[in-house]
Write an enzyme that holds these catalytic residues in place. Structure first.
Site: not given
Length: 292
Positions: A8-9, A12, A30-31, A86, A164, A168, A171
């Site tokens: 959940l960073g 997330g 999440d931790r 990723n 993806k 990138n 990008e």
């Protein structure tokens, strides 16, 4: 539908919120206990009704492997795991084989949208068996931008993260082109307002893009990027793109040069890398190194 979300960073956490806004139930782990809905992966699995769907958003490599290994012991046949981080596409193939031996499905999802995805939506490139992908369609619809674009079932397992990765790589090259143009404009005496030149390109030109908009945002915050050190990290996907090009005999001169330019930034304080660093911070919230 119900979804378990691990990690959940910056990405997330916003994805959890966007999926909830669409009316789905999300149980997040999440931790960091301050953001987590449950205290452990075991509790996460217990909170979900079978057949379960669990989305993993943790760093590629050892962290993802550890979570996949633990989920393989906790889940049951008929459950599905989605790797939305990723990861390298070759890791996807391994994870699908490991979980498939236990009757657990696997889908890989390349996700683009950065810190802006909560409001704007996320572009999704998905790989996996049709039955598993179709089961996840409500979540994909919740995450993608409004309208007909922004989602693709790219192919079999690994296709999502491979797509993806190429995204990138492109990008990298686009950011490098903007950065080189910015440095050249800054270098001449005749151009006295480089920021406004960039701003003038935002409408009616063939090089207008969201990255250009973000470049203008960065210049509005720090007109000559004096506060930044010319240092830019790479996420690893640029390297993988070049490696895949070599393996498939596909020439990628622009993408390869942009990757090497980032390596060069770690040797000297590169003006171009100030812009690249600023752009990475704008679209993904990636850390920048302040000038000492």
């Amino acid at each position: 539908m119900q979804l378990g979300l691990i990690g959940l960073g910056k990405m997330g956490g916003n994805m959890r919120e966007r999926i909830r806004r669409a009316g789905h139930t999300v149980v997040g782990y999440d931790r960091n206990p301050e953001v987590s809905d449950v205290g452990s992966l075991t509790e996460l699995v217990e909170r979900l009704e079978a057949p379960r769907t669990i989305w993993v958003m943790v760093p590629a490599g050892a962290a993802t492997q550890s979570v996949v290994d633990e989920l393989g012991d906790l889940l049951q046949p008929g459950d599905v795991v989605v790797d939305g981080g990723n990861s390298r596409w070759t890791d996807d193939e391994q994870h699908a084989e490991e979980l498939g031996a236990k009757g657990i499905g696997f889908v890989d999802a390349g996700v683009s949208g950065g810190v802006w995805g909560l409001e704007n939506g996320y572009a999704l490139m998905v790989g996996g068996d049709k039955e598993h992908v179709e089961r996840l369609q409500p979540v994909f619809e919740a995450l993608k931008p409004e309208g007909p674009y922004g989602y693709v079932h790219a192919g079999k397992v690994g296709a999502g993260h491979f797509s993806k990765m190429v995204h990138n790589g492109i990008e990298y090259a686009m950011m490098q082109a903007y950065a080189e143009g910015w440095e050249l404009l800054e270098a001449v005496d005749s151009v006295t307002d480089v920021r406004e030149v960039f701003r003038s390109w935002q409408e009616g030109t063939v090089i207008r893009s969201w990255l250009l908009d973000l470049a203008v945002n960065a210049l509005d915050q720090d007109e000559h990027l004096d506060k930044l050190r010319g240092y830019a990290e790479d996420s690893g996907e640029g390297r993988w793109t070049v490696e895949a090009a070599i393996d498939n005999s596909v020439p990628l001169p622009a993408i390869t040069a942009s990757l090497f330019a980032r390596f060069a930034s770690r040797q000297d304080d590169s003006p171009q890398m100030k812009m690249v660093a600023a752009l990475r911070n704008q679209f993904g919230g990636h850390a920048v190194e302040p000038k000492e």
